[in-house]
Motif scaffolding. Structure first.
Motif, PDB file in Angstrom:
ATOM      1  N   HIS A 118     -44.769 -16.570  12.286  1.00  0.00           N
ATOM      2  CA  HIS A 118     -43.579 -15.769  12.561  1.00  0.00           C
ATOM      3  C   HIS A 118     -42.333 -16.375  11.922  1.00  0.00           C
ATOM      4  N   ASP A 121     -40.386 -14.612   9.356  1.00  0.00           N
ATOM      5  CA  ASP A 121     -39.360 -13.631   9.705  1.00  0.00           C
ATOM      6  C   ASP A 121     -37.998 -14.080   9.190  1.00  0.00           C
ATOM      7  N   PHE A 124     -36.424 -12.037   6.514  1.00  0.00           N
ATOM      8  CA  PHE A 124     -35.777 -10.758   6.759  1.00  0.00           C
ATOM      9  C   PHE A 124     -34.265 -10.929   6.680  1.00  0.00           C
ATOM     10  N   GLU A 125     -33.655 -10.045   5.928  1.00  0.00           N
ATOM     11  CA  GLU A 125     -32.197 -10.008   5.749  1.00  0.00           C
ATOM     12  C   GLU A 125     -31.664 -11.279   5.085  1.00  0.00           C
ATOM     13  N   GLU A 126     -32.544 -12.100   4.590  1.00  0.00           N
ATOM     14  CA  GLU A 126     -32.120 -13.274   3.828  1.00  0.00           C
ATOM     15  C   GLU A 126     -32.542 -13.145   2.373  1.00  0.00           C
ATOM     16  N   LEU A 128     -32.748 -11.028  -0.367  1.00  0.00           N
ATOM     17  CA  LEU A 128     -32.178  -9.732  -0.723  1.00  0.00           C
ATOM     18  C   LEU A 128     -32.929  -9.058  -1.874  1.00  0.00           C
TER      19      LEU A 128
ATOM     20  N   PHE B  92     -32.651   0.747   5.119  1.00  0.00           N
ATOM     21  CA  PHE B  92     -32.228  -0.368   5.972  1.00  0.00           C
ATOM     22  C   PHE B  92     -31.050   0.030   6.866  1.00  0.00           C
ATOM     23  N   ARG B  94     -29.651  -1.486   9.184  1.00  0.00           N
ATOM     24  CA  ARG B  94     -28.749  -2.619   9.417  1.00  0.00           C
ATOM     25  C   ARG B  94     -28.116  -3.109   8.114  1.00  0.00           C
ATOM     26  N   GLY B  97     -28.772  -6.981   4.175  1.00  0.00           N
ATOM     27  CA  GLY B  97     -28.509  -8.305   4.725  1.00  0.00           C
ATOM     28  C   GLY B  97     -27.979  -8.253   6.146  1.00  0.00           C
ATOM     29  N   GLY B  98     -28.116  -7.119   6.806  1.00  0.00           N
ATOM     30  CA  GLY B  98     -27.622  -6.979   8.172  1.00  0.00           C
ATOM     31  C   GLY B  98     -26.134  -6.689   8.257  1.00  0.00           C
ATOM     32  N   ASN B 119     -41.641  -2.889   8.198  1.00  0.00           N
ATOM     33  CA  ASN B 119     -42.470  -3.912   8.829  1.00  0.00           C
ATOM     34  C   ASN B 119     -42.185  -3.938  10.339  1.00  0.00           C
ATOM     35  N   VAL B 121     -42.698  -6.076  12.583  1.00  0.00           N
ATOM     36  CA  VAL B 121     -42.134  -7.340  13.066  1.00  0.00           C
ATOM     37  C   VAL B 121     -40.616  -7.330  12.889  1.00  0.00           C
ATOM     38  N   TYR B 122     -40.195  -6.834  11.747  1.00  0.00           N
ATOM     39  CA  TYR B 122     -38.751  -6.717  11.495  1.00  0.00           C
ATOM     40  C   TYR B 122     -38.116  -5.734  12.478  1.00  0.00           C
ATOM     41  N   ARG B 125     -37.980  -7.528  15.959  1.00  0.00           N
ATOM     42  CA  ARG B 125     -37.185  -8.740  16.119  1.00  0.00           C
ATOM     43  C   ARG B 125     -35.713  -8.550  15.766  1.00  0.00           C
ATOM     44  N   PHE B 126     -35.416  -7.508  15.002  1.00  0.00           N
ATOM     45  CA  PHE B 126     -34.011  -7.287  14.621  1.00  0.00           C
ATOM     46  C   PHE B 126     -33.422  -6.062  15.315  1.00  0.00           C
TER      47      PHE B 126
END
Lengths: 131, 441
Positions: A118, A121, A124-126, A128, B92, B94, B97-98, B119, B121-122, B125-126
């Motif tokens: 995990h 994860d 994610f969002e890192e 790009l 996306f 979000r 990059g959120g 995904n 998991v994404y 978790r987000f």
């Protein structure tokens, strides 16, 4: 060694190297001391009976206290960190790994592997460009 | 309805986000709306976007290497200065990059999410569910998605960049791929996209297919313009830039050499476009102190047009048929993919001339193959958010490169009939749905 009752459902032993979580593997038995469902990996021998690793660790600590009467009887040198911190290191005097027939409660399990997976994860969002 | 300002957020790697968003932007512009499209695709700078998207679409291209803070600053400025009536966000909710989580609440515009598979998991978790709730409309373009049952979600057919009538005829598509008019062999095309390594691997797959099929089929390696020999920004391997002196497969003079007409795929120019306007690089976002704008390049400003592709004489071949068998054996192996390379975008335009498509399971490749009835065999490439294996049907999915090559060879030899061509107007419907949402605001 005393028999343990067969149990169904997921193992309730807390595990995880970075994040504490229930093991979740199929339980093979119920701990006769605390009643927790545990899998094979989280069963440990203690005084002739199979108990969960938490109870095994607690029992070993109690036994060690009774034997040593505290630090007074310890034969560990003051230069050894475990003189001050009894559980220092996985292989110190307090470790179940050092006991015959015991399982190291700190050892990695498949559940630990899952928890590490995990860690991906973090992308994610890192990352790009990773979509 | 009156012309409105649309901002289309299409950040994300590869070409998928840009292509899908371009499909929407193109049709919105044709309805008279002013569209600003934001992309960080590493392929974007090489694509003839101005020609395909047409008048009224302004493309802002971010450097793909920008970090999160820089991207956030640019997105914030783009939203502030764009003063949109509607913001469309691809994939996306979000932000890539959120960054949209904090930016959307203050934005006075209708918000539309192009909602696709993510995904799980994404999603979990987000807290993507909360982010989705910030949107007024969720458009689900032809595939299932985690919040497709959301009360504000509407399914559409898949979105395609080109209308059915804009695809080349089979004869013109084969000519565009460098196949002589008198050559009746099937065409096997390997799609190079995704990232630089995957573009290069597609070339190697094309070379393997060429070796396996020999004289039985024409193999082509389809590469986005300016992708280089190995992908965007990559240097040509071994300094080889052409490979034009490679002899064609035995007995097929003129069929195995490179076609490298840059630009569009021979599409008619957008309505009202003369094709003469140069790119306007001076109409970028106004400078703003304190913002990281260095990575933002303004590609097009409402005056785009498709310059006609270079003439491709009977196949657009250069220097073919100059070498004999011995010479070919002596050449380095790496020269072969270059000889099969065709620079083309959008590849959808030439699919009527392709008999077997080999690629990956990305949204556009799969949907384009299906709507044109082109037999497809593909790898499920690993992606951070997209699950390509779920998109591919069992008969399309290959589990390894070896299986991919083997099945492509079998398809080329069997020459299955093309499937039905349920060409869809999903993007056109999406524009109508968004306009309806704006009217009801």
């Amino acid at each position: 060694m005393s028999p343990v009752s067969i149990s169904t459902g997921p193992c309730q032993q807390s595990t995880g190297f970075l994040f504490s979580h229930e093991c979740g593997l199929p339980a093979a038995a119920t701990c006769p001391r605390c009643g927790k469902r545990v899998c094979d990996a989280h069963l440990s021998a203690l005084g002739g009976e199979l108990v969960c690793t938490s109870c095994a660790e607690t029992g070993e600590e109690e036994g060690a206290d009774e034997e040593s009467g505290g630090d007074a009887g310890s034969d560990v040198s003051e230069d050894d960190p475990s003189y001050y911190y009894r559980d220092y290191g996985y292989y110190g005097p307090g470790s179940a790994w050092a006991k015959d027939g015991g399982r190291d409660p700190n050892d990695f399990t498949e559940a630990d592997g899952e928890s590490l997976r995990h860690e991906e994860d973090a992308s994610f969002e890192e990352d790009l460009g990773g979509s | 309805m009156a012309a409105l300002r649309w901002l289309v957020y299409a950040l994300g790697g590869g070409m998928g986000h840009l292509t899908r968003a371009s499909a929407l932007a193109r049709r919105a512009a044709r309805q008279g709306h002013a569209v600003s499209l934001l992309t960080n695709s590493p392929f974007a700078s090489g694509l003839p976007l101005e020609g395909v998207l047409g008048r009224g679409v302004q493309v802002h291209t971010l450097d793909a290497a920008l970090d999160k803070p820089a991207v956030r600053n640019i997105v914030e400025g783009w939203l502030e200065e764009g003063r949109p009536d509607v913001l469309v966000v691809d994939t996306f909710p979000r932000g890539l990059g959120g960054e949209l989580v904090s930016l959307l609440p203050g934005l006075r515009a209708r918000k539309v999410l192009v909602h696709r598979d993510l995904n799980p998991v994404y999603v979990r978790r987000f807290d993507v569910a909360r982010a989705v709730d910030a949107f007024d409309l969720l458009l689900v373009p032809g595939e299932d998605a985690p919040f497709a049952a959301h009360p504000r979600a509407v399914r559409t057919a898949p979105w395609l960049l080109l209308e059915a009538g804009e695809l080349l005829s089979r004869a013109k598509a084969r000519a565009r791929l460098g196949v002589p008019g008198d050559d009746a062999r099937p065409v096997v095309a390997v799609m190079g996209c995704g990232n630089a390594a995957e573009v290069a691997e597609a070339g190697d797959i094309a070379a393997r297919l060429h070796a396996a099929l020999g004289d039985e089929a024409v193999v082509r390696w389809l590469v986005p313009p300016d992708a280089g020999a190995r992908g965007p920004g990559a240097e040509p391997r071994n300094g080889i830039t052409g490979g034009a002196d490679l002899p064609p497969p035995e007995g097929r003079a003129g069929a195995g050499a490179r076609t490298d007409a840059m630009g569009g795929a021979g599409l008619p120019p957008p309505e009202g476009h003369t094709g003469a306007e140069p790119r306007n690089h001076a109409a970028g976002l106004p400078p703003q102190e304190g913002r990281a704008r260095a990575g933002l390049r303004n590609e097009v400003t409402g005056a785009g047009g498709l310059s006609p592709p270079e003439e491709v004489p009977s196949a657009g071949l250069r220097g073919s048929g100059t070498g004999g068998f011995l010479r070919r054996r002596e050449r380095p192996r790496t020269a072969l993919p270059e000889a099969l390379r065709v620079s083309v975008w959008p590849a959808l335009a030439v699919l009527p001339g392709v008999d077997v498509l080999v690629g990956a399971g990305g949204y556009n490749t799969v949907q384009e193959a299906r709507v044109t009835g082109t037999p497809l065999v593909a790898l499920a490439r690993p992606r951070l958010y997209d699950r390509q294996a779920l998109r591919l049907r069992p008969e399309e999915l290959a589990s390894s490169v070896a299986e991919l090559v083997e099945r492509a060879v079998q398809l080329a030899r069997a020459l299955p009939a093309r499937g039905p061509r349920p060409y869809s107007g999903g993007a056109r419907d999406a524009v109508t749905l968004i306009e309806s949402a704006l009217l009801s605001a």
